[in-house]
Write a protein that holds these residues in place. Structure first.
Motif, mmCIF file in Angstrom:
data_model
loop_
_atom_site.group_PDB
_atom_site.id
_atom_site.type_symbol
_atom_site.label_atom_id
_atom_site.label_comp_id
_atom_site.label_asym_id
_atom_site.label_seq_id
_atom_site.Cartn_x
_atom_site.Cartn_y
_atom_site.Cartn_z
ATOM 1 N N VAL A 142 -3.442 7.125 2.145
ATOM 2 C CA VAL A 142 -3.719 7.061 0.666
ATOM 3 C C VAL A 142 -5.135 6.266 0.795
ATOM 4 C CG1 VAL A 142 -3.316 5.977 -1.327
ATOM 5 C CG2 VAL A 142 -1.505 6.980 -0.031
ATOM 6 N N ASP A 184 12.313 7.006 -6.538
ATOM 7 C CA ASP A 184 11.923 6.084 -5.371
ATOM 8 C C ASP A 184 12.871 4.958 -5.058
ATOM 9 O OD1 ASP A 184 9.786 7.829 -5.579
ATOM 10 O OD2 ASP A 184 8.572 6.316 -6.344
ATOM 11 N N GLU A 237 8.031 5.095 0.049
ATOM 12 C CA GLU A 237 8.270 6.562 -0.001
ATOM 13 C C GLU A 237 8.052 6.937 1.731
ATOM 14 O OE1 GLU A 237 9.793 10.202 -0.311
ATOM 15 O OE2 GLU A 237 9.963 8.425 -1.699
ATOM 16 N N VAL A 263 0.924 1.089 -6.762
ATOM 17 C CA VAL A 263 0.963 2.501 -6.055
ATOM 18 C C VAL A 263 1.140 2.321 -4.661
ATOM 19 C CG1 VAL A 263 -0.780 4.325 -5.583
ATOM 20 C CG2 VAL A 263 -0.497 3.515 -7.939
ATOM 21 N N ARG A 285 4.650 1.643 -3.768
ATOM 22 C CA ARG A 285 5.594 2.914 -3.884
ATOM 23 C C ARG A 285 5.284 3.967 -2.573
ATOM 24 N NH1 ARG A 285 9.171 0.714 -5.789
ATOM 25 N NH2 ARG A 285 9.915 0.975 -7.842
ATOM 26 N N ALA A 286 3.940 3.969 -2.278
ATOM 27 C CA ALA A 286 3.600 4.759 -1.176
ATOM 28 C C ALA A 286 4.072 4.269 0.216
ATOM 29 C CB ALA A 286 1.980 4.998 -1.073
ATOM 30 N N ARG A 330 0.648 9.584 -8.280
ATOM 31 C CA ARG A 330 0.116 8.387 -8.552
ATOM 32 C C ARG A 330 -1.090 8.067 -8.055
ATOM 33 N NH1 ARG A 330 5.712 6.845 -6.991
ATOM 34 N NH2 ARG A 330 6.847 6.096 -8.881
ATOM 35 N N PHE A 361 -4.800 11.611 -1.109
ATOM 36 C CA PHE A 361 -3.539 11.481 -0.511
ATOM 37 C C PHE A 361 -3.376 12.683 0.560
ATOM 38 C CE2 PHE A 361 0.976 12.867 -0.259
ATOM 39 C CZ PHE A 361 1.478 11.673 0.271
ATOM 40 N N MET A 368 4.211 10.403 -5.097
ATOM 41 C CA MET A 368 3.225 9.655 -4.631
ATOM 42 C C MET A 368 1.656 10.342 -4.814
ATOM 43 S SD MET A 368 4.024 8.160 -0.723
ATOM 44 C CE MET A 368 4.763 9.520 -0.052
ATOM 45 N N ARG A 369 1.846 11.576 -4.642
ATOM 46 C CA ARG A 369 0.120 12.367 -4.893
ATOM 47 C C ARG A 369 -0.400 12.096 -6.451
ATOM 48 N NH1 ARG A 369 1.401 16.581 -2.696
ATOM 49 N NH2 ARG A 369 -0.037 16.553 -0.929
#
Length: 416
Positions: A402, A200, A321, A314, A317-318, A380, A388, A377-378
């Motif tokens: 999300v 990431d 990304e 989370v 990071r989502a 996490r 997600f 992502m999924r």
């Protein structure tokens, strides 16, 4: 100074490890003491029978069933030729104990008990004397049978203890192996987590660097005039992004190196690359804007910072990304929108863009195994019990959503 129980345990282990030597010494002592006494009671026949009965005790724990068979034969010989008990008959009780304590077969142990009881009855009648012959015989047989049964029970209790100790030792070994496997699993899980973080970080940072570098190259080649200030701003963004990425990757690599020496978890690893605060989220959006992507950002930093650390991380990071995918695949011109909504029950994050949607196919390909961003992502989000989705919008663009229920992270400690 060693404790008495430690000394006893050491002596017990030595006795088990040197059973043949210990039994030989024991048999020798009995032969000298009881054999000599048998001479005075029954003469040389008594010495011979006692000696032949006692001598096999030297291998009683190594060959218990053979010693049992030999003892039965010598008992028959004694009952036939010697009408009185001998001191060497103590060896018969020792054999009964040895079989009960060392032979796993229940059938052999029950046979030994039955033989001891029958032998007690026969010995009682063989050694009884008038005038109350039957009464004396039954009394002696009862005493001998009780003693034989008591010795047999003690032997079984000892055997049960030994079996329990063996099973306990086996259970300890299995537990230790299970612990080692758990440690290896945790280490592997942390390596995967660290690799995901590196992906990431590198993907986002390199995307920003590439966009800035491509823009600078285009401007240098096609712009009518390219001012030093513009070049400085672009190079500053590239340098700052690269330095930030390098620092974060180094932190994750440090965690990866120490993963075998520390019982760490994903939160520990992630905490080495920031606290996932609202300010960090704002800096992430600003870095994407600096790369040339207009981003509309809706978030309440004060509310965001009160969320548990894992949830904030989370979300960070989502968003990272999703915006990275917009930079890489959405084309130009394009703008993006990031919205974080708070409800009493859940946190909802939506990142969408108004591009032509061509990056949707690539993003969806990532879900099928062509990449790792959306898959990461999924994973996490699922770890927190959330949902997600990543899909094309009806008209233009792509949307990542999300939703994480807050009750799954109640009690999580917030990083300050």
């Amino acid at each position: 100074m060693e404790r008495p129980d430690a000394l006893a345990a050491t002596a017990y282990r030595w006795g088990r490890d040197h059973a043949l030597l210990l039994d030989s010494m024991f048999a020798g002592v009995l032969l000298v003491l009881l054999g000599t006494a048998s001479v005075f009671i029954a003469g040389w026949p008594g010495l011979i029978v006692a000696g032949l009965t006692i001598f096999p005790l030297a291998v009683r724990r190594r060959c218990p069933t053979l010693v049992l068979a030999w003892t039965l034969a010598m008992s028959v010989v004694q009952l036939i030729f010697i009408p009185i008990p001998l001191p060497g008959n103590v060896a018969q009780a020792i054999v009964v104990y040895t079989v009960a304590a060392n032979v796993p077969s229940l059938g052999v142990r029950l046979f030994t008990l039955a033989a001891a009881l029958v032998g007690s009855l026969l010995a009682g009648f063989r050694w009884s004397t008038p005038p109350a012959y039957v009464q004396n015989a039954l009394g002696a047989a009862a005493v001998l049978a009780v003693l034989a049964a008591l010795v047999w029970v003690i032997g079984n209790l000892v055997r049960g203890r030994e079996e329990n100790l063996r099973q306990l030792g086996s259970a300890v070994i299995q537990l230790e192996e299970g612990q080692r496997q758990l440690e290896r699993f945790i280490a592997q899980r942390e390596r995967v987590s660290a690799a995901r973080e590196i992906h990431d970080i590198v993907a986002h940072s390199l995307t920003v660097v590439i966009v800035q570098a491509d823009g600078a190259a285009y401007a240098a080649e096609n712009a009518a005039s390219w001012h030093r200030t513009e070049a400085r701003d672009i190079l500053s963004v590239i340098g700052g992004t690269a330095r930030s990425a390098l620092a974060e990757v180094r932190a994750v690599v440090d965690v990866l190196r120490d993963v075998d020496a520390h019982d760490v978890d994903t939160e520990f690893a992630a905490s080495h690359i920031g606290q996932a605060t609202g300010a960090e989220l704002r800096r992430l959006v600003d870095s994407v804007r600096a790369a040339g992507l207009p981003v509309e950002f809706h978030n309440h930093p004060a509310t965001f910072d009160t969320l548990p650390f894992r949830l904030r991380f989370v979300v960070l990071r989502a968003v990272q990304e999703a915006l990275t995918n917009v930079l890489k695949h959405a084309g130009s011109p394009v703008s993006a929108r990031v919205a974080i909504e708070y409800t009493p029950d859940a946190l909802r994050v939506r990142v969408d863009d108004d591009g032509p949607g061509q990056h949707g196919a690539r993003a969806m390909g990532s879900q099928s195994g062509c990449g790792h961003g959306l898959a990461g992502m999924r994973e996490r989000v699922r770890e927190l019990g959330g949902e997600f989705s990543a899909e094309r919008r009806p008209v233009r663009g792509f949307e990542v959503t999300v939703e994480i229920p807050l009750d799954t992270v109640v009690g999580e400690r917030s990083a300050s």
